[in-house]
Design a protein around this motif. Structure first.
Motif, PDB file in Angstrom:
ATOM      1  N   ASP A 164      30.782  38.165  40.694  1.00 37.77           N
ATOM      2  CA  ASP A 164      30.122  38.851  39.353  1.00 37.77           C
ATOM      3  C   ASP A 164      30.746  40.551  39.700  1.00 37.77           C
ATOM      4  O   ASP A 164      30.166  41.540  38.538  1.00 37.77           O
ATOM      5  N   VAL A 165      32.143  40.943  38.854  1.00 41.15           N
ATOM      6  CA  VAL A 165      32.267  41.804  39.195  1.00 41.15           C
ATOM      7  C   VAL A 165      32.945  42.778  37.927  1.00 41.15           C
ATOM      8  O   VAL A 165      33.116  43.677  37.704  1.00 41.15           O
ATOM      9  N   MET A 166      32.673  42.058  36.705  1.00 39.19           N
ATOM     10  CA  MET A 166      33.282  42.603  35.405  1.00 39.19           C
ATOM     11  C   MET A 166      31.902  42.883  34.767  1.00 39.19           C
ATOM     12  O   MET A 166      31.619  43.852  34.146  1.00 39.19           O
ATOM     13  N   LYS A 167      30.492  41.785  35.490  1.00 43.97           N
ATOM     14  CA  LYS A 167      29.621  41.882  34.411  1.00 43.97           C
ATOM     15  C   LYS A 167      28.170  42.706  35.113  1.00 43.97           C
ATOM     16  O   LYS A 167      27.651  43.195  34.475  1.00 43.97           O
ATOM     17  N   PHE A 176      43.131  44.028  30.751  1.00 46.87           N
ATOM     18  CA  PHE A 176      41.551  44.257  31.015  1.00 46.87           C
ATOM     19  C   PHE A 176      41.182  44.186  32.535  1.00 46.87           C
ATOM     20  O   PHE A 176      40.379  43.729  32.760  1.00 46.87           O
ATOM     21  N   SER A 177      42.462  43.961  33.076  1.00 44.88           N
ATOM     22  CA  SER A 177      41.871  43.380  34.741  1.00 44.88           C
ATOM     23  C   SER A 177      43.051  44.456  35.566  1.00 44.88           C
ATOM     24  O   SER A 177      44.498  43.873  35.889  1.00 44.88           O
ATOM     25  N   PRO A 203      41.812  37.477  42.895  1.00 43.91           N
ATOM     26  CA  PRO A 203      41.430  37.074  41.829  1.00 43.91           C
ATOM     27  C   PRO A 203      41.304  36.155  41.460  1.00 43.91           C
ATOM     28  O   PRO A 203      41.833  35.586  42.035  1.00 43.91           O
ATOM     29  N   THR A 252      37.599  37.329  44.319  1.00 46.61           N
ATOM     30  CA  THR A 252      36.776  38.207  43.462  1.00 46.61           C
ATOM     31  C   THR A 252      37.198  37.628  42.389  1.00 46.61           C
ATOM     32  O   THR A 252      37.785  37.295  41.573  1.00 46.61           O
ATOM     33  N   ALA A 264      28.530  44.437  38.580  1.00 53.48           N
ATOM     34  CA  ALA A 264      29.670  45.010  39.597  1.00 53.48           C
ATOM     35  C   ALA A 264      29.116  45.577  41.054  1.00 53.48           C
ATOM     36  O   ALA A 264      27.900  46.497  40.604  1.00 53.48           O
ATOM     37  N   HIS A 323      46.945  39.785  42.999  1.00 55.61           N
ATOM     38  CA  HIS A 323      46.679  40.488  41.867  1.00 55.61           C
ATOM     39  C   HIS A 323      47.969  40.787  40.348  1.00 55.61           C
ATOM     40  O   HIS A 323      48.723  40.982  41.106  1.00 55.61           O
ATOM     41  N   ASN A 353      33.858  36.718  38.304  1.00 50.06           N
ATOM     42  CA  ASN A 353      33.461  37.209  37.513  1.00 50.06           C
ATOM     43  C   ASN A 353      32.446  36.572  37.353  1.00 50.06           C
ATOM     44  O   ASN A 353      31.022  37.301  37.231  1.00 50.06           O
ATOM     45  N   ASN A 401      41.243  33.540  38.781  1.00 49.85           N
ATOM     46  CA  ASN A 401      41.606  33.467  37.092  1.00 49.85           C
ATOM     47  C   ASN A 401      41.647  31.853  36.935  1.00 49.85           C
ATOM     48  O   ASN A 401      42.369  31.243  37.503  1.00 49.85           O
TER      49      ASN A 401
END
Length: 194
Positions: free
Chosen positions: A172-175, A15-16, A68, A125, A177, A10, A127, A70
């Motif tokens: 879907d860890v941001m929207k 924001f993360s 993550p 992980t 989770a 990571h 999004n 990216n």
């Protein structure tokens, strides 16, 4: 018992902050050591030493990459780690060149790995929701799965002679989770592998 190298790939952004990946690394350390295995952990955002990282890879029976996703890949800081550590390992620590010989320059590319018998585990992980994968009608991935997307990463480990363990994914860890569900699935995954 096994030696396990855990890499927390990571990279911190405002924001993360890396809480989920950090929690999964901590869970890995706790669950794996509780089973009697030895663990070393490197955090890519911290300082690391190329020679020590080569030694860590040679020491490890299993490399667990916690990352993550990216822009459809690993963070740039882990790519830098790969460029520096893995390139330095081409002299025999991780592989002997690219596997080809002067006698057969067009055969066996990628067959020079010296880490045969060792394994790796990708824990990722996203999004993206799980439903975005493996469905030919979904816009972005067009029926492809996570391991298709991470084919280049699989090839990097294969270049060293390593074998894959089953990939683990938090979606879907941001929207949307479900950290509690992800932690339970992750604990089950670690239990199955170790």
């Amino acid at each position: 018992m096994s030696n396990v190298l855990i890499i927390n790939a990571h990279h911190h952004y405002p924001f993360s902050e890396g809480k989920l990946n950090g929690a999964l690394v901590q869970m890995s350390e706790e669950l794996i050591t509780a089973k009697g295995h030895e663990v070393r952990t490197v955090k890519i955002d911290d300082e690391w030493n190329v020679e020590q990282e080569l030694e860590n890879h040679k020491w490890a029976d299993i490399v667990l990459l916690q990352s993550p996703v990216n822009w459809m890949g690993v963070p740039w800081t882990f790519k830098k780690y790969m460029d520096e550590v893995y390139t330095a390992g081409m002299g025999g620590d991780l592989c002997v060149g690219d596997g080809r010989s002067e006698a057969e320059p067009k055969k066996n590319y990628g067959a020079g790995g010296t880490l045969t018998g060792k394994k790796y585990l990708l824990s990722l992980t996203f999004n993206a929701p799980e439903e975005a994968f493996n469905d030919k009608d979904e816009y972005l991935f067009q029926g492809k799965g996570v391991d298709d997307l991470f084919f280049p990463m699989h090839m990097n480990f294969r270049f060293f002679g390593m074998e894959p363990l089953e990939t683990f994914v938090c979606y879907d860890v941001m929207k949307n989770a479900d950290a509690e569900g992800d932690f339970k699935r992750f604990a089950d995954h670690i239990e199955k592998i170790f």
